[in-house]
Write a protein that holds these residues in place. Structure first.
Motif, mmCIF file in Angstrom:
data_model
loop_
_atom_site.group_PDB
_atom_site.id
_atom_site.type_symbol
_atom_site.label_atom_id
_atom_site.label_comp_id
_atom_site.label_asym_id
_atom_site.label_seq_id
_atom_site.Cartn_x
_atom_site.Cartn_y
_atom_site.Cartn_z
ATOM 1 N N ALA A 21 0.795 -1.229 0.000
ATOM 2 C CA ALA A 21 0.000 0.000 0.000
ATOM 3 C C ALA A 21 0.832 1.285 0.000
ATOM 4 O O ALA A 21 0.544 2.189 -0.784
ATOM 5 N N PRO A 22 1.866 1.402 0.842
ATOM 6 C CA PRO A 22 2.592 2.688 0.847
ATOM 7 C C PRO A 22 3.202 3.062 -0.502
ATOM 8 O O PRO A 22 3.037 4.184 -0.972
ATOM 9 N N SER A 23 3.841 2.114 -1.167
ATOM 10 C CA SER A 23 4.461 2.447 -2.452
ATOM 11 C C SER A 23 3.420 2.569 -3.561
ATOM 12 O O SER A 23 3.555 3.393 -4.458
ATOM 13 N N LEU A 24 2.364 1.765 -3.499
ATOM 14 C CA LEU A 24 1.326 1.848 -4.526
ATOM 15 C C LEU A 24 0.549 3.151 -4.437
ATOM 16 O O LEU A 24 0.185 3.736 -5.456
ATOM 17 N N THR A 25 0.283 3.605 -3.230
ATOM 18 C CA THR A 25 -0.451 4.855 -3.065
ATOM 19 C C THR A 25 0.301 5.987 -3.740
ATOM 20 O O THR A 25 -0.277 6.804 -4.451
ATOM 21 N N TYR A 26 1.616 6.005 -3.578
ATOM 22 C CA TYR A 26 2.437 7.029 -4.223
ATOM 23 C C TYR A 26 2.523 6.792 -5.730
ATOM 24 O O TYR A 26 2.291 7.695 -6.528
ATOM 25 N N ALA A 27 2.829 5.562 -6.139
ATOM 26 C CA ALA A 27 3.039 5.255 -7.559
ATOM 27 C C ALA A 27 1.776 5.484 -8.384
ATOM 28 O O ALA A 27 1.839 5.931 -9.522
#
Length: 191
Positions: free
Chosen positions: A64-70
């Protein structure tokens, strides 16, 4: 086949169609060595998309953390945005990136080396437990028919070295060395 340069040398690539499935198609080509335009390859490409979507959903707390940004999602509505993003990813309406590569390494217990055009090689899952290595080329700045900058993945079939030796990737993932010609890497690239 085409030759692509990266900071460590050059690779020979099997060109993958630029149809929005290129990362998944390149990974399927690496893993199964299927003919690119075959029905089996298309089916396997769609299957791996769904497997990756499901794997990320099952492990969303890590992704979730990297996907939210990406995905460029608003943190206020991240859960719905992530769900929509993953649905598009699984249904072929979203390009794959680092999240998909990472998921592939976890699903198939493999290492994936990404050779970036005019850049470095980036390795995912370098643990000694990986049972094989898949190799893809990441190309930036190509043009579509509408003259739009794009990113693209192809399947690496040979690692070219300065001594004109290539590592040929066999169907079972093992490597063997073979001479691909005489001369320097520069001379081979100019052929």
């Amino acid at each position: 086949m085409e030759i692509m340069r990266y900071n460590g040398g050059a690779v020979s690539v099997r060109v993958i169609p630029g149809d929005g499935h290129c990362l998944f198609a390149a990974l399927v080509h690496q893993y199964h060595r299927m003919e690119i335009n075959s029905k089996e390859h298309r089916d396997a490409t769609l299957d791996i998309r769904k497997r990756i979507e499901n794997h990320i959903r099952e492990n969303l707390e890590r992704y979730a953390p990297s996907l939210t940004y990406a995905a460029g999602l608003d943190y206020g509505d991240a859960n719905q945005g992530l769900s929509d993003f993953l649905s598009r990813l699984g249904n072929g309406k979203e390009w794959g990136g680092e999240e998909s590569i990472t998921a592939m390494t976890e699903i198939y217990n493999c290492r994936i080396d990404v050779y970036c055009e005019q850049g470095a090689r980036i390795s995912f899952n370098e643990s000694g437990a990986a049972n094989r290595t898949l190799r893809v080329a990441y190309r930036i700045g190509g043009r579509t028919s509408k003259s739009v900058e794009r990113s693209h993945y192809d399947s690496v079939v040979q690692l070219l070295r300065n001594d004109a030796t290539a590592e040929i990737l066999s169907t079972n993932g093992a490597e063997e060395n073979r001479n691909i010609g005489t001369g320097t890497l520069q001379q081979l690239l100019e052929k």
